[in-house]
Motif scaffolding. Structure first.
Motif, PDB file in Angstrom:
ATOM      1  N   GLU A  25       0.836  -1.199   0.000  1.00 50.48           N
ATOM      2  CA  GLU A  25       0.000   0.000   0.000  1.00 50.48           C
ATOM      3  C   GLU A  25       0.874   1.254   0.000  1.00 50.48           C
ATOM      4  OE1 GLU A  25      -3.549   2.246  -0.140  1.00 50.48           O
ATOM      5  OE2 GLU A  25      -2.988   0.235  -0.761  1.00 50.48           O
ATOM      6  N   ILE A  26       1.995   1.214   0.705  1.00 53.10           N
ATOM      7  CA  ILE A  26       2.939   2.337   0.675  1.00 53.10           C
ATOM      8  C   ILE A  26       3.464   2.530  -0.744  1.00 53.10           C
ATOM      9  CG2 ILE A  26       5.265   3.057   1.408  1.00 53.10           C
ATOM     10  CD1 ILE A  26       4.548   1.835   4.194  1.00 53.10           C
ATOM     11  N   VAL A  27       3.801   1.434  -1.415  1.00 54.33           N
ATOM     12  CA  VAL A  27       4.271   1.501  -2.803  1.00 54.33           C
ATOM     13  C   VAL A  27       3.197   2.109  -3.697  1.00 54.33           C
ATOM     14  CG1 VAL A  27       4.862   0.084  -4.812  1.00 54.33           C
ATOM     15  CG2 VAL A  27       5.926  -0.386  -2.604  1.00 54.33           C
ATOM     16  N   ARG A  28       1.957   1.676  -3.527  1.00 53.95           N
ATOM     17  CA  ARG A  28       0.850   2.197  -4.341  1.00 53.95           C
ATOM     18  C   ARG A  28       0.717   3.706  -4.160  1.00 53.95           C
ATOM     19  NH1 ARG A  28      -4.417   3.575  -4.445  1.00 53.95           N
ATOM     20  NH2 ARG A  28      -4.728   3.493  -2.201  1.00 53.95           N
ATOM     21  N   LEU A  29       0.725   4.143  -2.909  1.00 46.84           N
ATOM     22  CA  LEU A  29       0.564   5.574  -2.635  1.00 46.84           C
ATOM     23  C   LEU A  29       1.777   6.381  -3.104  1.00 46.84           C
ATOM     24  CD1 LEU A  29      -1.084   5.235   0.869  1.00 46.84           C
ATOM     25  CD2 LEU A  29      -2.179   6.123  -1.205  1.00 46.84           C
ATOM     26  N   ARG A  36       9.879   9.139  -4.997  1.00 45.12           N
ATOM     27  CA  ARG A  36      10.864   8.038  -4.919  1.00 45.12           C
ATOM     28  C   ARG A  36      11.350   7.946  -3.475  1.00 45.12           C
ATOM     29  NH1 ARG A  36      13.019   6.133  -9.704  1.00 45.12           N
ATOM     30  NH2 ARG A  36      15.125   5.995  -8.821  1.00 45.12           N
ATOM     31  N   ILE A  37      10.538   7.289  -2.639  1.00 45.70           N
ATOM     32  CA  ILE A  37      10.787   7.280  -1.200  1.00 45.70           C
ATOM     33  C   ILE A  37      12.073   6.576  -0.789  1.00 45.70           C
ATOM     34  CG2 ILE A  37       8.382   7.588  -0.520  1.00 45.70           C
ATOM     35  CD1 ILE A  37       8.243   4.559  -0.008  1.00 45.70           C
ATOM     36  N   LEU A  38      12.673   5.807  -1.683  1.00 46.35           N
ATOM     37  CA  LEU A  38      13.908   5.102  -1.323  1.00 46.35           C
ATOM     38  C   LEU A  38      15.158   5.900  -1.658  1.00 46.35           C
ATOM     39  CD1 LEU A  38      12.944   1.480  -2.415  1.00 46.35           C
ATOM     40  CD2 LEU A  38      12.818   2.514  -0.138  1.00 46.35           C
ATOM     41  N   GLU A  39      14.996   7.053  -2.281  1.00 49.05           N
ATOM     42  CA  GLU A  39      16.144   7.906  -2.588  1.00 49.05           C
ATOM     43  C   GLU A  39      16.591   8.618  -1.309  1.00 49.05           C
ATOM     44  OE1 GLU A  39      17.833   8.228  -5.532  1.00 49.05           O
ATOM     45  OE2 GLU A  39      16.558   6.601  -6.248  1.00 49.05           O
ATOM     46  N   PRO A  40      17.887   8.914  -1.184  1.00 48.05           N
ATOM     47  CA  PRO A  40      18.407   9.553   0.030  1.00 48.05           C
ATOM     48  C   PRO A  40      17.665  10.838   0.387  1.00 48.05           C
ATOM     49  CG  PRO A  40      20.212   8.848  -1.387  1.00 48.05           C
ATOM     50  CD  PRO A  40      18.941   8.648  -2.173  1.00 48.05           C
ATOM     51  N   GLY A  41      17.247  10.926   1.648  1.00 44.03           N
ATOM     52  CA  GLY A  41      16.604  12.118   2.187  1.00 44.03           C
ATOM     53  C   GLY A  41      15.113  12.224   1.936  1.00 44.03           C
ATOM     54  N   VAL A  42      14.596  11.517   0.953  1.00 44.08           N
ATOM     55  CA  VAL A  42      13.190  11.667   0.574  1.00 44.08           C
ATOM     56  C   VAL A  42      12.267  11.153   1.676  1.00 44.08           C
ATOM     57  CG1 VAL A  42      11.406  11.032  -1.106  1.00 44.08           C
ATOM     58  CG2 VAL A  42      13.712  11.629  -1.883  1.00 44.08           C
ATOM     59  N   LEU A  43      12.549   9.994   2.203  1.00 45.22           N
ATOM     60  CA  LEU A  43      11.706   9.410   3.241  1.00 45.22           C
ATOM     61  C   LEU A  43      11.587  10.349   4.439  1.00 45.22           C
ATOM     62  CD1 LEU A  43      10.088   6.939   4.176  1.00 45.22           C
ATOM     63  CD2 LEU A  43      12.206   6.003   5.063  1.00 45.22           C
ATOM     64  N   CYS A  54       7.264  15.156  -4.415  1.00 45.56           N
ATOM     65  CA  CYS A  54       6.114  14.571  -5.117  1.00 45.56           C
ATOM     66  C   CYS A  54       6.011  15.148  -6.526  1.00 45.56           C
ATOM     67  CB  CYS A  54       4.821  14.859  -4.371  1.00 45.56           C
ATOM     68  SG  CYS A  54       4.706  14.009  -2.795  1.00 45.56           S
ATOM     69  N   GLY A  55       5.845  14.261  -7.491  1.00 47.61           N
ATOM     70  CA  GLY A  55       5.645  14.699  -8.867  1.00 47.61           C
ATOM     71  C   GLY A  55       4.184  14.895  -9.189  1.00 47.61           C
ATOM     72  N   ASN A  56       3.312  14.449  -8.300  1.00 47.67           N
ATOM     73  CA  ASN A  56       1.868  14.560  -8.489  1.00 47.67           C
ATOM     74  C   ASN A  56       1.281  15.149  -7.218  1.00 47.67           C
ATOM     75  OD1 ASN A  56      -0.750  14.282  -9.381  1.00 47.67           O
ATOM     76  ND2 ASN A  56      -0.859  12.094  -8.987  1.00 47.67           N
ATOM     77  N   ASP A  57       0.529  16.223  -7.367  1.00 47.02           N
ATOM     78  CA  ASP A  57      -0.047  16.905  -6.212  1.00 47.02           C
ATOM     79  C   ASP A  57      -1.352  16.233  -5.804  1.00 47.02           C
ATOM     80  OD1 ASP A  57      -0.523  18.720  -4.206  1.00 47.02           O
ATOM     81  OD2 ASP A  57      -1.353  20.243  -5.548  1.00 47.02           O
ATOM     82  N   ASP A 105      12.687  -0.264  -9.728  1.00 48.87           N
ATOM     83  CA  ASP A 105      13.372   0.872  -9.105  1.00 48.87           C
ATOM     84  C   ASP A 105      12.540   2.152  -9.190  1.00 48.87           C
ATOM     85  OD1 ASP A 105      13.568   1.488 -11.769  1.00 48.87           O
ATOM     86  OD2 ASP A 105      15.730   1.810 -11.754  1.00 48.87           O
ATOM     87  N   GLN A 106      11.223   2.008  -9.368  1.00 47.81           N
ATOM     88  CA  GLN A 106      10.384   3.202  -9.512  1.00 47.81           C
ATOM     89  C   GLN A 106      10.348   4.070  -8.248  1.00 47.81           C
ATOM     90  OE1 GLN A 106       6.222   2.304 -10.170  1.00 47.81           O
ATOM     91  NE2 GLN A 106       6.358   0.467  -8.905  1.00 47.81           N
TER      92      GLN A 106
END
Length: 114
Positions: A25-29, A36-43, A54-57, A105-106
């Motif tokens: 569900e986290i992946v879906r959201l 890209r929540i797995l990129e450094p600092g994003v999480l 976020c690329g989509n508002d 890797d999305q």
């Protein structure tokens, strides 16, 4: 892996399945939000309620994503209390190894670079 006191309510398999459902569900959201929540600092920024990545508002999807990320870490803490840090790390790793072929890797690179 051996169950520890407090973990008797759920088996490793049940915890793995619950964590996998939560992470899907986290992946879906994250996909809806195009983050890209797995990129450094994003999480960390998502947890800090900072939507700049976020690329989509989609405020509702972002709010849900953030809440589920907190829930994910709460589940990890409960796992650590029930089974110990080493078993928890193995469970989390196994869940992500199972999810990796499905998400590619999305969301960024897994495991994160150290």
């Amino acid at each position: 892996m051996k169950d520890k006191p407090g973990g008797e309510r759920h088996t490793h398999q049940e915890w793995s399945e619950s964590l996998e459902q939560l992470d899907l569900e986290i992946v879906r959201l994250a996909t809806i939000c195009q983050v890209r929540i797995l990129e450094p600092g994003v999480l960390g920024r998502v947890l800090d309620n900072d939507a700049r990545d976020c690329g989509n508002d989609s405020a509702h999807a972002f709010e849900s994503l953030r809440g589920l990320l907190y829930l994910h870490f709460q589940v990890q803490q409960e796992l650590a209390e029930a089974f110990g840090q080493a078993d928890t790390a193995r469970i989390v790793h196994r869940v992500w190894e199972h999810l990796k072929p499905r998400i590619g890797d999305q969301l960024g690179d897994w495991p994160p670079a150290r």
